[in-house]
Design a protein around this motif. Structure first.
Motif, PDB file in Angstrom:
ATOM      1  N   LEU A  26       0.836  -1.199   0.000  1.00 38.93           N
ATOM      2  CA  LEU A  26       0.000   0.000   0.000  1.00 38.93           C
ATOM      3  C   LEU A  26       0.874   1.253   0.000  1.00 38.93           C
ATOM      4  N   VAL A  27       0.729   2.067  -1.027  1.00 37.82           N
ATOM      5  CA  VAL A  27       1.481   3.319  -1.134  1.00 37.82           C
ATOM      6  C   VAL A  27       0.749   4.385  -0.327  1.00 37.82           C
ATOM      7  N   LEU A  28       1.486   5.047   0.543  1.00 37.52           N
ATOM      8  CA  LEU A  28       0.919   6.037   1.451  1.00 37.52           C
ATOM      9  C   LEU A  28       1.306   7.438   0.992  1.00 37.52           C
ATOM     10  N   GLY A  29       0.335   8.191   0.532  1.00 32.87           N
ATOM     11  CA  GLY A  29       0.592   9.540   0.052  1.00 32.87           C
ATOM     12  C   GLY A  29       1.222  10.436   1.102  1.00 32.87           C
ATOM     13  N   ALA A  30       0.826  10.258   2.349  1.00 34.30           N
ATOM     14  CA  ALA A  30       1.364  11.078   3.438  1.00 34.30           C
ATOM     15  C   ALA A  30       2.854  10.837   3.682  1.00 34.30           C
ATOM     16  N   LEU A  31       3.360   9.736   3.138  1.00 32.57           N
ATOM     17  CA  LEU A  31       4.780   9.398   3.328  1.00 32.57           C
ATOM     18  C   LEU A  31       5.533   9.492   2.000  1.00 32.57           C
ATOM     19  N   ASP A  32       5.189  10.517   1.220  1.00 34.24           N
ATOM     20  CA  ASP A  32       5.840  10.760  -0.073  1.00 34.24           C
ATOM     21  C   ASP A  32       5.717   9.569  -1.002  1.00 34.24           C
ATOM     22  N   ALA A  33       4.531   8.983  -1.040  1.00 32.00           N
ATOM     23  CA  ALA A  33       4.217   7.861  -1.942  1.00 32.00           C
ATOM     24  C   ALA A  33       5.139   6.662  -1.719  1.00 32.00           C
ATOM     25  N   ARG A  34       5.398   6.370  -0.446  1.00 29.19           N
ATOM     26  CA  ARG A  34       6.181   5.187  -0.074  1.00 29.19           C
ATOM     27  C   ARG A  34       5.251   4.177   0.574  1.00 29.19           C
ATOM     28  N   THR A  35       5.667   2.938   0.553  1.00 28.08           N
ATOM     29  CA  THR A  35       4.968   1.942   1.358  1.00 28.08           C
ATOM     30  C   THR A  35       5.426   2.122   2.803  1.00 28.08           C
ATOM     31  N   VAL A  49       4.708   6.394  10.639  1.00 29.82           N
ATOM     32  CA  VAL A  49       4.275   5.410   9.642  1.00 29.82           C
ATOM     33  C   VAL A  49       2.957   4.778  10.096  1.00 29.82           C
ATOM     34  N   TRP A  50       2.853   4.422  11.368  1.00 31.38           N
ATOM     35  CA  TRP A  50       1.631   3.829  11.900  1.00 31.38           C
ATOM     36  C   TRP A  50       0.450   4.776  11.701  1.00 31.38           C
ATOM     37  N   LEU A  51       0.620   6.034  12.043  1.00 35.49           N
ATOM     38  CA  LEU A  51      -0.478   6.993  11.917  1.00 35.49           C
ATOM     39  C   LEU A  51      -0.864   7.208  10.453  1.00 35.49           C
ATOM     40  N   ALA A  52       0.102   7.236   9.555  1.00 33.96           N
ATOM     41  CA  ALA A  52      -0.196   7.373   8.125  1.00 33.96           C
ATOM     42  C   ALA A  52      -0.949   6.144   7.615  1.00 33.96           C
ATOM     43  N   LEU A  53      -0.533   4.969   8.052  1.00 31.57           N
ATOM     44  CA  LEU A  53      -1.213   3.730   7.655  1.00 31.57           C
ATOM     45  C   LEU A  53      -2.647   3.728   8.184  1.00 31.57           C
ATOM     46  N   CYS A  54      -2.825   4.141   9.415  1.00 31.45           N
ATOM     47  CA  CYS A  54      -4.167   4.209  10.003  1.00 31.45           C
ATOM     48  C   CYS A  54      -5.050   5.185   9.235  1.00 31.45           C
ATOM     49  N   ALA A  55      -4.515   6.338   8.904  1.00 29.41           N
ATOM     50  CA  ALA A  55      -5.304   7.340   8.173  1.00 29.41           C
ATOM     51  C   ALA A  55      -5.708   6.805   6.803  1.00 29.41           C
ATOM     52  N   GLU A  56      -4.780   6.178   6.128  1.00 30.80           N
ATOM     53  CA  GLU A  56      -5.046   5.666   4.777  1.00 30.80           C
ATOM     54  C   GLU A  56      -6.072   4.542   4.774  1.00 30.80           C
ATOM     55  N   THR A  57      -6.113   3.761   5.828  1.00 26.51           N
ATOM     56  CA  THR A  57      -7.008   2.601   5.881  1.00 26.51           C
ATOM     57  C   THR A  57      -8.234   2.842   6.767  1.00 26.51           C
TER      58      THR A  57
END
Length: 74
Positions: A26-35, A49-57
């Motif tokens: 899963l590419v996370l936009g909040a992390l500069d399009a990184r997994t 990273v955890w918070l970005a993953l939570c927001a995305e999902t």
């Protein structure tokens, strides 16, 4: 948040297998399009990273904070 806490939080929230898929694919936009895995490897703090993953999902806010921490001992 330590890396081990991050991994525990991912497994607790998404399950082991699906959690590995999410962090690796899963590419996370909040992390500069990184997994999540790529972000961790590049030095981004596990908590971010955890918070970005939570927001995305769409993980509810009440399950984001303190996740991954071991249960309190009495």
């Amino acid at each position: 948040m330590r890396l081990s806490e991050f991994r525990r939080a991912v497994a607790d929230e998404f399950g082991d297998a699906y959690g590995r898929v999410l962090t690796g694919d899963l590419v996370l936009g909040a992390l500069d399009a990184r997994t999540a895995d790529a972000a961790l490897e590049s030095g981004i703090p596990a908590r971010d990273v955890w918070l970005a993953l939570c927001a995305e999902t769409d993980v509810p806010a009440e399950r984001r904070h303190g996740a991954g921490l071991p249960a309190a001992r009495h």
